[in-house]
Design a protein around this motif. Structure first.
Motif, PDB file in Angstrom:
ATOM      1  N   GLY A   1       0.953  -1.172  -0.006  1.00 33.67           N
ATOM      2  CA  GLY A   1       0.069   0.095  -0.069  1.00 33.67           C
ATOM      3  C   GLY A   1       0.738   1.156  -0.014  1.00 33.67           C
ATOM      4  N   PRO A   2       0.272   2.417  -0.286  1.00 31.49           N
ATOM      5  CA  PRO A   2       1.054   3.608  -0.501  1.00 31.49           C
ATOM      6  C   PRO A   2       1.180   4.133   1.017  1.00 31.49           C
ATOM      7  CG  PRO A   2      -1.232   3.936  -0.722  1.00 31.49           C
ATOM      8  CD  PRO A   2      -1.300   2.482  -0.666  1.00 31.49           C
ATOM      9  N   SER A   3       2.474   4.819   0.904  1.00 31.32           N
ATOM     10  CA  SER A   3       2.902   5.621   2.331  1.00 31.32           C
ATOM     11  C   SER A   3       3.675   6.834   1.970  1.00 31.32           C
ATOM     12  CB  SER A   3       3.210   4.472   3.438  1.00 31.32           C
ATOM     13  OG  SER A   3       4.648   4.046   2.977  1.00 31.32           O
ATOM     14  N   ARG A   4       3.756   7.626   2.821  1.00 29.26           N
ATOM     15  CA  ARG A   4       4.614   8.936   2.799  1.00 29.26           C
ATOM     16  C   ARG A   4       4.968   9.353   3.712  1.00 29.26           C
ATOM     17  NH1 ARG A   4       1.820  13.819   2.324  1.00 29.26           N
ATOM     18  NH2 ARG A   4      -0.621  13.366   2.445  1.00 29.26           N
ATOM     19  N   ALA A   5       6.143  10.357   3.991  1.00 29.78           N
ATOM     20  CA  ALA A   5       6.664  10.905   5.297  1.00 29.78           C
ATOM     21  C   ALA A   5       7.080  12.214   5.109  1.00 29.78           C
ATOM     22  CB  ALA A   5       7.815   9.985   5.797  1.00 29.78           C
ATOM     23  N   GLU A   6       7.042  13.049   5.969  1.00 34.80           N
ATOM     24  CA  GLU A   6       7.415  14.482   5.960  1.00 34.80           C
ATOM     25  C   GLU A   6       8.511  14.718   6.809  1.00 34.80           C
ATOM     26  OE1 GLU A   6       4.308  17.242   5.484  1.00 34.80           O
ATOM     27  OE2 GLU A   6       3.378  16.578   3.659  1.00 34.80           O
ATOM     28  N   VAL A   7       9.513  15.017   6.851  1.00 35.72           N
ATOM     29  CA  VAL A   7      10.541  15.035   7.807  1.00 35.72           C
ATOM     30  C   VAL A   7      10.739  16.786   8.078  1.00 35.72           C
ATOM     31  CG1 VAL A   7      12.782  14.497   8.732  1.00 35.72           C
ATOM     32  CG2 VAL A   7      11.519  12.911   7.273  1.00 35.72           C
ATOM     33  N   TYR A   8      10.633  17.096   9.274  1.00 32.50           N
ATOM     34  CA  TYR A   8      10.799  18.330   9.769  1.00 32.50           C
ATOM     35  C   TYR A   8      12.406  18.740  10.278  1.00 32.50           C
ATOM     36  CZ  TYR A   8       6.265  18.853   7.883  1.00 32.50           C
ATOM     37  OH  TYR A   8       4.960  18.874   6.892  1.00 32.50           O
ATOM     38  N   ILE A   9      12.967  19.458   9.918  1.00 27.80           N
ATOM     39  CA  ILE A   9      14.495  19.688  10.540  1.00 27.80           C
ATOM     40  C   ILE A   9      14.122  20.971  11.359  1.00 27.80           C
ATOM     41  CG2 ILE A   9      16.700  20.034  10.281  1.00 27.80           C
ATOM     42  CD1 ILE A   9      16.441  18.949   7.426  1.00 27.80           C
ATOM     43  N   ASN A  10      14.088  20.711  12.650  1.00 28.67           N
ATOM     44  CA  ASN A  10      13.684  21.890  13.596  1.00 28.67           C
ATOM     45  C   ASN A  10      14.788  22.399  14.103  1.00 28.67           C
ATOM     46  OD1 ASN A  10      10.891  21.268  13.577  1.00 28.67           O
ATOM     47  ND2 ASN A  10      11.135  19.360  15.080  1.00 28.67           N
ATOM     48  N   SER A  11      15.953  21.963  14.580  1.00 30.95           N
ATOM     49  CA  SER A  11      17.150  22.742  14.686  1.00 30.95           C
ATOM     50  C   SER A  11      18.293  21.887  14.666  1.00 30.95           C
ATOM     51  CB  SER A  11      17.091  23.164  16.441  1.00 30.95           C
ATOM     52  OG  SER A  11      17.182  21.682  17.195  1.00 30.95           O
TER      53      SER A  11
END
Length: 214
Positions: free
Chosen positions: A151-161
């Motif tokens: 099945g489909p999947s995705r990710a969003e990675v936020y670089i905070n510091s």
């Protein structure tokens, strides 16, 4: 300015990485991820420029607060000493010279794809888009190992510091840490959120080789 980091930051990062129980850094302080005109402010020393063949060995894994705090993709990771259980991962990463200012920066899209595919044991990553500053979007294949549909999947990675030592050409050692928040959107509309800090230490070795610890 993260690129103007002092040797004190190198000592701090090295000590935390060597600790048996390093504490995660909380808050970005002045070391924010997008502090350089909207560009990636993580800059590496000139001796890391180029393409590197990585032979990665997982030494150990621990979950002091229990498995329930592990992100979804690590929920089944064996814990304890893994040196005899995990074969080395082999993949290629690149550090490139940025046209705008000549800084050496990570090929974040290519390096993420290479490391995650190696860890999965198949071509897991379909597409990676990095906004050049503080967000990486990843789309995963709908098919897993042996072409099994997952099945489909995705990710969003936020670089905070981040915190980094100076990218000094004369120094044989370079270290940095980044705190991130990953939002994983899985099959059947499942959502998981995980926060992490990743510490990295690079050492220039004789003969043009390099050693790294994470």
């Amino acid at each position: 300015d993260p690129a103007g980091a002092s040797d004190g930051r190198l000592a701090d990062l090295t000590a935390r990485l060597a600790s048996d129980s390093p504490r995660q850094r909380v808050g970005g302080g002045p070391f924010t991820a997008s502090g350089l005109r909207g560009e990636d402010s993580l800059r590496f020393p000139p001796w890391l420029e180029g393409e590197w063949r990585v032979e990665s060995n997982i030494v150990a894994a621990a979950a002091p607060l229990g498995r329930k705090y592990l992100p979804t993709d690590l929920a089944r990771l064996p814990l304890g000493d893994l040196r005899s259980r995990s074969p080395p991962l082999s993949y290629v990463v690149r550090f490139v010279r940025r046209d705008s200012d000549g800084s050496i920066v990570s090929d974040r899209e290519g390096n993420l794809r290479a490391s995650q595919n190696a860890a999965a044991g198949f071509s897991r990553v379909d597409d990676v888009i990095y906004d050049g500053s503080a967000c990486i979007k990843v789309r995963y294949s709908e098919y897993g190992r042996n072409n099994t549909y997952i099945g489909p999947s995705r990710a969003e990675v936020y670089i905070n510091s981040r915190l980094q030592s100076a990218p000094d050409a004369a120094s044989d050692t370079f270290a940095f840490s980044e705190t991130t928040r990953t939002v994983l959107l899985g099959a059947s509309r499942s959502v998981s959120v995980s926060d992490a800090e990743t510490l990295n230490l690079f050492t220039r070795a004789a003969g043009g080789d390099g050693l790294a610890r994470q």
